[in-house]
Design a protein around this motif. Structure first.
Motif, PDB file in Angstrom:
ATOM      1  N   LYS A  34      29.176 -21.879  44.417  1.00 41.34           N
ATOM      2  CA  LYS A  34      29.526 -22.176  43.025  1.00 41.34           C
ATOM      3  C   LYS A  34      28.413 -22.852  42.239  1.00 41.34           C
ATOM      4  CE  LYS A  34      33.827 -20.963  43.914  1.00 41.34           C
ATOM      5  NZ  LYS A  34      34.411 -19.714  43.389  1.00 41.34           N
ATOM      6  N   TYR A  35      28.225 -22.356  41.044  1.00 41.29           N
ATOM      7  CA  TYR A  35      27.358 -22.998  40.052  1.00 41.29           C
ATOM      8  C   TYR A  35      28.213 -23.999  39.290  1.00 41.29           C
ATOM      9  CZ  TYR A  35      26.107 -22.716  34.981  1.00 41.29           C
ATOM     10  OH  TYR A  35      25.891 -22.951  33.651  1.00 41.29           O
ATOM     11  N   TRP A  36      27.869 -25.269  39.369  1.00 39.35           N
ATOM     12  CA  TRP A  36      28.623 -26.294  38.639  1.00 39.35           C
ATOM     13  C   TRP A  36      27.663 -27.418  38.301  1.00 39.35           C
ATOM     14  CZ3 TRP A  36      32.682 -25.501  35.991  1.00 39.35           C
ATOM     15  CH2 TRP A  36      33.516 -26.542  35.577  1.00 39.35           C
ATOM     16  N   GLY A  37      27.215 -27.461  37.088  1.00 35.24           N
ATOM     17  CA  GLY A  37      26.192 -28.422  36.662  1.00 35.24           C
ATOM     18  C   GLY A  37      24.988 -27.652  36.159  1.00 35.24           C
ATOM     19  N   LYS A  38      24.500 -28.042  34.974  1.00 33.92           N
ATOM     20  CA  LYS A  38      23.351 -27.306  34.428  1.00 33.92           C
ATOM     21  C   LYS A  38      22.457 -28.201  33.596  1.00 33.92           C
ATOM     22  CE  LYS A  38      26.064 -25.584  30.509  1.00 33.92           C
ATOM     23  NZ  LYS A  38      26.563 -24.401  29.818  1.00 33.92           N
ATOM     24  N   TYR A  39      21.229 -27.736  33.382  1.00 35.34           N
ATOM     25  CA  TYR A  39      20.278 -28.386  32.484  1.00 35.34           C
ATOM     26  C   TYR A  39      20.062 -27.445  31.306  1.00 35.34           C
ATOM     27  CZ  TYR A  39      19.492 -30.541  37.050  1.00 35.34           C
ATOM     28  OH  TYR A  39      19.689 -31.133  38.263  1.00 35.34           O
ATOM     29  N   ASP A  40      19.354 -27.956  30.290  1.00 28.72           N
ATOM     30  CA  ASP A  40      19.084 -27.108  29.112  1.00 28.72           C
ATOM     31  C   ASP A  40      18.009 -26.085  29.406  1.00 28.72           C
ATOM     32  OD1 ASP A  40      20.952 -28.001  27.386  1.00 28.72           O
ATOM     33  OD2 ASP A  40      19.676 -29.553  26.498  1.00 28.72           O
ATOM     34  N   VAL A  41      17.975 -24.901  28.879  1.00 29.35           N
ATOM     35  CA  VAL A  41      19.126 -24.248  28.281  1.00 29.35           C
ATOM     36  C   VAL A  41      19.705 -23.304  29.330  1.00 29.35           C
ATOM     37  CG1 VAL A  41      19.855 -22.667  26.410  1.00 29.35           C
ATOM     38  CG2 VAL A  41      17.945 -24.272  26.033  1.00 29.35           C
ATOM     39  N   ILE A  43      20.139 -23.710  32.535  1.00 27.16           N
ATOM     40  CA  ILE A  43      19.423 -23.674  33.813  1.00 27.16           C
ATOM     41  C   ILE A  43      20.342 -24.304  34.866  1.00 27.16           C
ATOM     42  CG2 ILE A  43      17.412 -24.620  35.062  1.00 27.16           C
ATOM     43  CD1 ILE A  43      16.737 -22.351  33.081  1.00 27.16           C
ATOM     44  N   PRO A  44      20.611 -23.582  35.943  1.00 26.55           N
ATOM     45  CA  PRO A  44      21.600 -24.089  36.905  1.00 26.55           C
ATOM     46  C   PRO A  44      21.056 -25.257  37.729  1.00 26.55           C
ATOM     47  CG  PRO A  44      20.543 -22.131  37.782  1.00 26.55           C
ATOM     48  CD  PRO A  44      19.995 -22.316  36.388  1.00 26.55           C
ATOM     49  N   ALA A  45      21.938 -26.209  38.029  1.00 21.06           N
ATOM     50  CA  ALA A  45      21.532 -27.349  38.849  1.00 21.06           C
ATOM     51  C   ALA A  45      21.428 -26.960  40.324  1.00 21.06           C
ATOM     52  CB  ALA A  45      22.523 -28.490  38.680  1.00 21.06           C
ATOM     53  N   ASN A  46      22.046 -25.833  40.689  1.00 17.26           N
ATOM     54  CA  ASN A  46      21.942 -25.367  42.084  1.00 17.26           C
ATOM     55  C   ASN A  46      22.066 -23.847  42.111  1.00 17.26           C
ATOM     56  OD1 ASN A  46      25.127 -26.447  41.938  1.00 17.26           O
ATOM     57  ND2 ASN A  46      24.892 -24.494  42.959  1.00 17.26           N
ATOM     58  N   ALA A  69      25.155 -10.785  43.644  1.00 17.09           N
ATOM     59  CA  ALA A  69      24.017 -11.253  42.854  1.00 17.09           C
ATOM     60  C   ALA A  69      23.793 -12.730  43.134  1.00 17.09           C
ATOM     61  CB  ALA A  69      24.277 -11.019  41.374  1.00 17.09           C
ATOM     62  N   ALA A  70      22.505 -13.104  43.127  1.00 20.96           N
ATOM     63  CA  ALA A  70      22.132 -14.501  43.368  1.00 20.96           C
ATOM     64  C   ALA A  70      21.422 -15.015  42.130  1.00 20.96           C
ATOM     65  CB  ALA A  70      21.212 -14.589  44.575  1.00 20.96           C
ATOM     66  N   TRP A  71      21.837 -16.177  41.687  1.00 18.85           N
ATOM     67  CA  TRP A  71      21.198 -16.791  40.516  1.00 18.85           C
ATOM     68  C   TRP A  71      20.780 -18.210  40.885  1.00 18.85           C
ATOM     69  CZ3 TRP A  71      24.220 -19.797  36.379  1.00 18.85           C
ATOM     70  CH2 TRP A  71      23.339 -20.270  35.391  1.00 18.85           C
ATOM     71  N   GLY A  72      19.550 -18.556  40.546  1.00 19.01           N
ATOM     72  CA  GLY A  72      19.035 -19.886  40.851  1.00 19.01           C
ATOM     73  C   GLY A  72      18.106 -19.815  42.046  1.00 19.01           C
ATOM     74  N   LYS A  73      17.017 -20.555  41.940  1.00 20.34           N
ATOM     75  CA  LYS A  73      15.986 -20.532  42.991  1.00 20.34           C
ATOM     76  C   LYS A  73      16.578 -20.988  44.324  1.00 20.34           C
ATOM     77  CE  LYS A  73      11.486 -20.405  44.062  1.00 20.34           C
ATOM     78  NZ  LYS A  73      11.723 -19.170  44.837  1.00 20.34           N
ATOM     79  N   HIS A  74      16.395 -20.134  45.341  1.00 24.36           N
ATOM     80  CA  HIS A  74      16.821 -20.502  46.689  1.00 24.36           C
ATOM     81  C   HIS A  74      15.738 -20.052  47.665  1.00 24.36           C
ATOM     82  CE1 HIS A  74      19.018 -20.229  50.539  1.00 24.36           C
ATOM     83  NE2 HIS A  74      19.603 -21.314  50.066  1.00 24.36           N
ATOM     84  N   SER A  75      15.388 -20.946  48.592  1.00 27.67           N
ATOM     85  CA  SER A  75      14.228 -20.700  49.464  1.00 27.67           C
ATOM     86  C   SER A  75      14.351 -19.416  50.288  1.00 27.67           C
ATOM     87  CB  SER A  75      14.013 -21.893  50.390  1.00 27.67           C
ATOM     88  OG  SER A  75      15.185 -22.084  51.151  1.00 27.67           O
ATOM     89  N   GLU A  76      15.570 -18.974  50.561  1.00 22.90           N
ATOM     90  CA  GLU A  76      15.714 -17.800  51.427  1.00 22.90           C
ATOM     91  C   GLU A  76      16.006 -16.501  50.679  1.00 22.90           C
ATOM     92  OE1 GLU A  76      18.262 -18.833  54.836  1.00 22.90           O
ATOM     93  OE2 GLU A  76      17.407 -20.831  54.556  1.00 22.90           O
TER      94      GLU A  76
END
Ligand code: PMV
Length: 336
Positions: free
Chosen positions: A16-23, A25-28, A154-161
């Motif tokens: 789950k994506y829950w938390g974001k920065y501007d504009v 941008i996902p926190a996780n 689909a994957a959104w947000g930087k993840h090392s793997e």
């Protein structure tokens, strides 16, 4: 007026994506199943003009949607510089009932973003990667909408793997065993009302949340473990992570300031029955939740008949007006 149209699906997050920065941008990082039946169809009519916008939902003029569209056009100006010299008529409809408690923002914003990409193409403007730009644009309208552009996952947000994963856009994800490419999602409609707390407010409450940093780190770890489980067809671990992600999402809501609860008594009733049924039968049936009371029941296609029988006999009674929607993993948007 000229016209262009796309049908774009909804998606359900496993991580789950829950938390974001501007504009936006996902926190996780997050990972989702793209759905098949739950979708928005958008016909975008356009002509030279001064930025006049008209929105029609199911043929009915719906001016309440205009501010959201205007914000989308402002945020995507660099991608779509032509939008303030055009008038738009947006004809949109959802395959799911308006008041079913299913968010139409991901499917709606991705459909609109794809239509804008068609205009961009038609105008002969530079496009490096059609779907990537559509994903960036969709993200600026609705974070989770960035993931609706691709299927089956689909994957959104930087993840090392996940190679190429990025905070600005989603990437298609196919490194899973075949069983997940036809996974079923039966959506039990527990509550049809408007959400009491919007997801934008919920995201913003993660800013000063006491557990935020731990939660964001956990999402990275859960995503790593989930990737391995999905590659190895480890349904048990898959279910354990997915259910934990759903409950963690709601735990974040319950521990925000101010706190809130989006689950309803019947949400918990259904969860408990799924657990009992699984315990008794060993069938691979799992749940997830989005930011609402509805329960998404996830299971392999090979178990469809059996699990639908269980849903009809034991769970349907907990649904608003006995209603549920049958969906499954899908391949992404289609041009019309
Ligand atoms: O895209 P938004 O802002 O509606 O947020 C979606 C948040 C969740 O549905 C709860 C999780 C997700 O990753 O889709």
């Amino acid at each position: 007026m000229k016209e262009t149209a796309w049908k774009s699906p909804s998606n359900i997050a496993l991580i789950k994506y829950w938390g974001k920065y501007d504009v936006q941008i996902p926190a996780n990082p997050s990972l989702s199943f793209t759905l098949s039946s739950a979708a928005t169809t958008t016909r975008l009519k356009y002509a030279q003009g001064k930025g006049v916008i008209k929105v029609l939902l199911n043929g009915q003029e719906t001016p309440t949607f205009i501010p959201k569209i205007q914000l989308f056009l402002e945020r995507t100006r660099a991608l779509f510089p032509f939008t303030n010299q055009m008038d738009f008529e947006i004809h949109t409809s959802n395959s799911f009932p308006h008041s079913s408690g299913i968010a139409s923002s991901a499917s709606g914003m991705s459909a609109l973003a794809l239509c804008m990409m068609n205009i961009k193409k038609e105008l002969g403007l530079d496009i490096e990667d059609f779907f990537r730009e559509a994903s960036i644009a969709a993200r600026l309208g609705s974070g989770s909408g960035s993931r609706s552009v691709y299927g089956p996952l689909a994957a959104w947000g930087k993840h090392s793997e996940i190679e190429g994963s990025h905070d600005d856009f989603a990437v298609p994800f196919t490194d899973v065993s075949d069983v997940f490419k036809t996974f079923q999602d039966t959506i039990l409609i527990i509550d049809k009302g408007e959400k009491t707390v919007s997801s934008s407010l919920g995201h913003s409450l993660m800013k000063n949340h006491p557990y935020a940093s731990k939660r964001f780190a956990q999402a990275h770890e859960n995503q790593s473990r989930l990737l391995t489980a999905m590659l190895d067809t480890d349904l048990k671990v898959f279910g354990e992570i997915v259910e934990s992600e759903a409950l963690t999402l709601h735990a974040m809501m319950m521990t925000s300031k101010p706190y809130f609860i989006l689950m309803k008594p019947n949400t918990l009733e259904v969860i408990n029955r799924i657990w009992s049924f699984r315990e008794a039968t060993n069938h691979p049936i799992y749940f997830t939740l989005d930011a609402g009371a509805n329960v998404h029941i996830l299971y392999p296609e090979s178990h469809k008949e059996l699990i639908m029988r269980f849903i009809d006999s034991e769970l349907r009674t907990f649904c608003k007006d006995s209603s549920y929607l049958c969906d499954q993993v899908g391949l992404g948007p289609t041009p019309l």
